[in-house]
Design a protein around this motif. Structure first.
Motif, PDB file in Angstrom:
ATOM      1  N   ARG A 220       0.816  -1.217   0.000  1.00 54.57           N
ATOM      2  CA  ARG A 220       0.000   0.000   0.000  1.00 54.57           C
ATOM      3  C   ARG A 220       0.851   1.269   0.000  1.00 54.57           C
ATOM      4  N   LEU A 221       2.148   1.117   0.297  1.00 53.96           N
ATOM      5  CA  LEU A 221       3.084   2.223   0.225  1.00 53.96           C
ATOM      6  C   LEU A 221       4.372   1.753  -0.436  1.00 53.96           C
ATOM      7  N   VAL A 222       5.033   2.657  -1.118  1.00 56.89           N
ATOM      8  CA  VAL A 222       6.304   2.348  -1.773  1.00 56.89           C
ATOM      9  C   VAL A 222       7.433   3.038  -1.006  1.00 56.89           C
ATOM     10  N   PRO A 223       8.377   2.268  -0.435  1.00 57.19           N
ATOM     11  CA  PRO A 223       9.491   2.892   0.305  1.00 57.19           C
ATOM     12  C   PRO A 223      10.564   3.400  -0.645  1.00 57.19           C
ATOM     13  N   LEU A 224      11.037   4.626  -0.417  1.00 58.08           N
ATOM     14  CA  LEU A 224      12.059   5.207  -1.276  1.00 58.08           C
ATOM     15  C   LEU A 224      13.438   5.194  -0.629  1.00 58.08           C
ATOM     16  N   ALA A 225      13.505   5.526   0.671  1.00 58.61           N
ATOM     17  CA  ALA A 225      14.792   5.534   1.370  1.00 58.61           C
ATOM     18  C   ALA A 225      14.555   5.681   2.867  1.00 58.61           C
ATOM     19  N   VAL A 226      15.460   5.122   3.657  1.00 58.81           N
ATOM     20  CA  VAL A 226      15.406   5.284   5.115  1.00 58.81           C
ATOM     21  C   VAL A 226      16.383   6.381   5.522  1.00 58.81           C
ATOM     22  N   THR A 227      16.112   6.997   6.679  1.00 56.09           N
ATOM     23  CA  THR A 227      16.929   8.139   7.115  1.00 56.09           C
ATOM     24  C   THR A 227      18.071   7.754   8.045  1.00 56.09           C
ATOM     25  N   SER A 228      18.260   6.479   8.303  1.00 57.86           N
ATOM     26  CA  SER A 228      19.352   6.019   9.171  1.00 57.86           C
ATOM     27  C   SER A 228      20.659   5.932   8.385  1.00 57.86           C
ATOM     28  N   ALA A 229      21.773   5.846   9.118  1.00 58.28           N
ATOM     29  CA  ALA A 229      23.076   5.754   8.473  1.00 58.28           C
ATOM     30  C   ALA A 229      23.255   4.415   7.767  1.00 58.28           C
ATOM     31  N   ASP A 230      22.637   3.374   8.341  1.00 60.12           N
ATOM     32  CA  ASP A 230      22.715   2.033   7.765  1.00 60.12           C
ATOM     33  C   ASP A 230      21.309   1.545   7.407  1.00 60.12           C
ATOM     34  N   ARG A 231      21.245   0.533   6.596  1.00 65.21           N
ATOM     35  CA  ARG A 231      19.943  -0.026   6.227  1.00 65.21           C
ATOM     36  C   ARG A 231      19.242  -0.619   7.445  1.00 65.21           C
ATOM     37  N   SER A 232      17.931  -0.576   7.405  1.00 61.71           N
ATOM     38  CA  SER A 232      17.130  -1.097   8.509  1.00 61.71           C
ATOM     39  C   SER A 232      16.970  -2.603   8.393  1.00 61.71           C
ATOM     40  N   GLN A 233      17.067  -3.294   9.539  1.00 63.16           N
ATOM     41  CA  GLN A 233      16.814  -4.738   9.528  1.00 63.16           C
ATOM     42  C   GLN A 233      15.364  -5.035   9.165  1.00 63.16           C
ATOM     43  N   THR A 234      14.476  -4.092   9.444  1.00 61.14           N
ATOM     44  CA  THR A 234      13.068  -4.275   9.116  1.00 61.14           C
ATOM     45  C   THR A 234      12.819  -4.129   7.624  1.00 61.14           C
ATOM     46  N   LEU A 235      13.569  -3.217   6.980  1.00 63.02           N
ATOM     47  CA  LEU A 235      13.422  -2.958   5.539  1.00 63.02           C
ATOM     48  C   LEU A 235      14.782  -3.104   4.857  1.00 63.02           C
ATOM     49  N   PRO A 236      15.329  -4.317   4.830  1.00 61.14           N
ATOM     50  CA  PRO A 236      16.703  -4.500   4.342  1.00 61.14           C
ATOM     51  C   PRO A 236      16.908  -4.170   2.868  1.00 61.14           C
ATOM     52  N   ASN A 237      15.824  -4.177   2.085  1.00 60.95           N
ATOM     53  CA  ASN A 237      15.952  -3.899   0.653  1.00 60.95           C
ATOM     54  C   ASN A 237      15.778  -2.425   0.299  1.00 60.95           C
ATOM     55  N   VAL A 238      15.545  -1.605   1.313  1.00 61.82           N
ATOM     56  CA  VAL A 238      15.338  -0.171   1.077  1.00 61.82           C
ATOM     57  C   VAL A 238      16.660   0.557   1.299  1.00 61.82           C
ATOM     58  N   PRO A 239      17.099   1.377   0.345  1.00 61.11           N
ATOM     59  CA  PRO A 239      18.392   2.070   0.494  1.00 61.11           C
ATOM     60  C   PRO A 239      18.331   3.173   1.538  1.00 61.11           C
ATOM     61  N   THR A 240      19.504   3.538   2.044  1.00 61.03           N
ATOM     62  CA  THR A 240      19.596   4.725   2.892  1.00 61.03           C
ATOM     63  C   THR A 240      19.524   5.947   1.976  1.00 61.03           C
ATOM     64  N   MET A 241      19.336   7.118   2.590  1.00 60.31           N
ATOM     65  CA  MET A 241      19.323   8.338   1.789  1.00 60.31           C
ATOM     66  C   MET A 241      20.651   8.519   1.049  1.00 60.31           C
ATOM     67  N   ALA A 242      21.751   8.193   1.725  1.00 55.74           N
ATOM     68  CA  ALA A 242      23.067   8.323   1.083  1.00 55.74           C
ATOM     69  C   ALA A 242      23.160   7.407  -0.129  1.00 55.74           C
ATOM     70  N   GLU A 243      22.697   6.177   0.019  1.00 54.83           N
ATOM     71  CA  GLU A 243      22.717   5.233  -1.109  1.00 54.83           C
ATOM     72  C   GLU A 243      21.807   5.693  -2.240  1.00 54.83           C
ATOM     73  N   ALA A 244      20.766   6.430  -1.879  1.00 57.10           N
ATOM     74  CA  ALA A 244      19.823   6.925  -2.888  1.00 57.10           C
ATOM     75  C   ALA A 244      20.289   8.222  -3.532  1.00 57.10           C
ATOM     76  N   GLY A 245      21.446   8.720  -3.090  1.00 58.50           N
ATOM     77  CA  GLY A 245      22.016   9.904  -3.715  1.00 58.50           C
ATOM     78  C   GLY A 245      21.936  11.178  -2.910  1.00 58.50           C
TER      79      GLY A 245
END
Length: 326
Positions: A220-245
């Motif tokens: 129901r929602l599309v994840p774009l990036a997490v705001t943590s320094a490392d990827r979340s264990q809950t959302l391991p396939n979602v990039p960090t903001m740094a990885e997203a550019g």
């Protein structure tokens, strides 16, 4: 001369008695229930976290620990109440980035000093956010969003939980860091903002992983990036903001315990030890990680340094975005 000596002795004995009494009181702490004030409504992420830790603190110190909600004005009412409470270790604050990071920078008439009025006790958890989009908007990545924002400046509606909230400030930081302009839509809380995002009335929002993960799993929602320094264990396939550019974009809706200024150090240290003990529990540790939170802990000094750094970070964001609340 004899009277002067007598008065001096009496004064010394009185002072010694007061000091000894204070030492005995600290040694006997806690002798009655402790209240943790949550400056937000019941049922929210902050309240849930406080109630998760309260029984663990209770078990460690041997007295009941009661959680009480005193909400209003973006968390400032309950925070002010604790700032004015007795500094005897029986009233604590479950503070957040809103009360001690953002609030000091945006409220023109804040009734407390986030540094001078409190003893930082312990940094409990970080709660990273995730930027999510409605699936109908054809925004599958941060790159997609930046492209659309350039094509339609000031037109993409982004829900926030209200002016000055962490979600709002993250939105402002994202715009500043990416050089984009979108349309902020403030709501009266994270719940209404999420409801309209799910309904497609707005395109995007920042919200904590704990809240958004079930909707992401359901498509129901599309994840774009997490705001943590490392990827979340809950959302391991979602990039960090740094990885997203978006380099340098690291922020979270952290939680921590505070006591009124002047609370004796031995009491602060006992509470700190109780929370750190809980954080070392495999059960608590795994639960936090599974819900998208990051256990922190550490010393009271560590937390004090962190608070001062947060005030500087959010002060810069507030100035860039010209955010202020009367």
């Amino acid at each position: 001369m004899k009277f002067k000596n007598l008065f001096a002795c009496l004064a010394a004995m009185s002072l010694l008695g007061a000091v000894c009494g204070d030492v005995r009181a600290q040694a006997a702490w806690p002798a009655k229930p402790i209240t943790i004030i949550v400056p937000f409504p019941p049922g929210g992420a902050t309240d849930v976290m406080a109630r998760l830790f309260a029984p663990r603190i209770e078990a460690a110190i041997g007295q009941p620990v009661v959680v009480e909600n005193k909400s209003g004005a973006g968390g400032t009412i309950g925070t002010q109440w604790v700032a004015r409470a007795r500094n005897d270790g029986y009233t604590l604050l479950w503070g957040t980035v809103a009360t001690h990071g953002i609030g000091p920078n945006i409220y023109k008439k804040l009734a407390y000093d986030a540094v001078a009025d409190f003893e930082p006790v312990v940094h409990v958890v970080d709660q990273p956010y995730v930027l999510v989009a409605h699936p109908s908007r054809n925004i599958a990545s941060v790159a997609d969003l930046l492209r659309q924002a350039q094509e339609r400046p000031g037109q993409i509606p982004v829900a926030t939980a209200g002016v000055g909230t962490a979600a709002h400030m993250l939105f402002e930081k994202f715009q500043a860091d990416t050089g984009t302009s979108m349309l902020g839509v403030p709501y009266k809380g994270a719940g209404p903002a999420m409801a309209d995002l799910l309904g497609g009335q707005v395109d995007l929002a920042f919200d904590v992983i704990l809240t958004t993960a079930p909707y992401i799993a359901a498509g129901r929602l599309v994840p774009l990036a997490v705001t943590s320094a490392d990827r979340s264990q809950t959302l391991p396939n979602v990039p960090t903001m740094a990885e997203a550019g978006v380099r340098g974009f690291v922020a979270s809706g952290w939680n921590g315990l505070f006591a009124p200024r002047g609370t004796p150090r031995p009491i602060v240290d006992k509470i700190n030890a109780a929370v750190n003990l809980a954080l070392r529990s495999p059960e608590i540790n795994q639960r936090l990680l599974s819900e998208g939170s990051i256990p922190v802990g550490g010393t009271a000094g560590d937390f004090s340094s962190f608070i001062k750094a947060e005030i500087r970070v959010w002060g810069e964001v507030a100035r860039q975005a010209n955010v202020s609340v009367d």
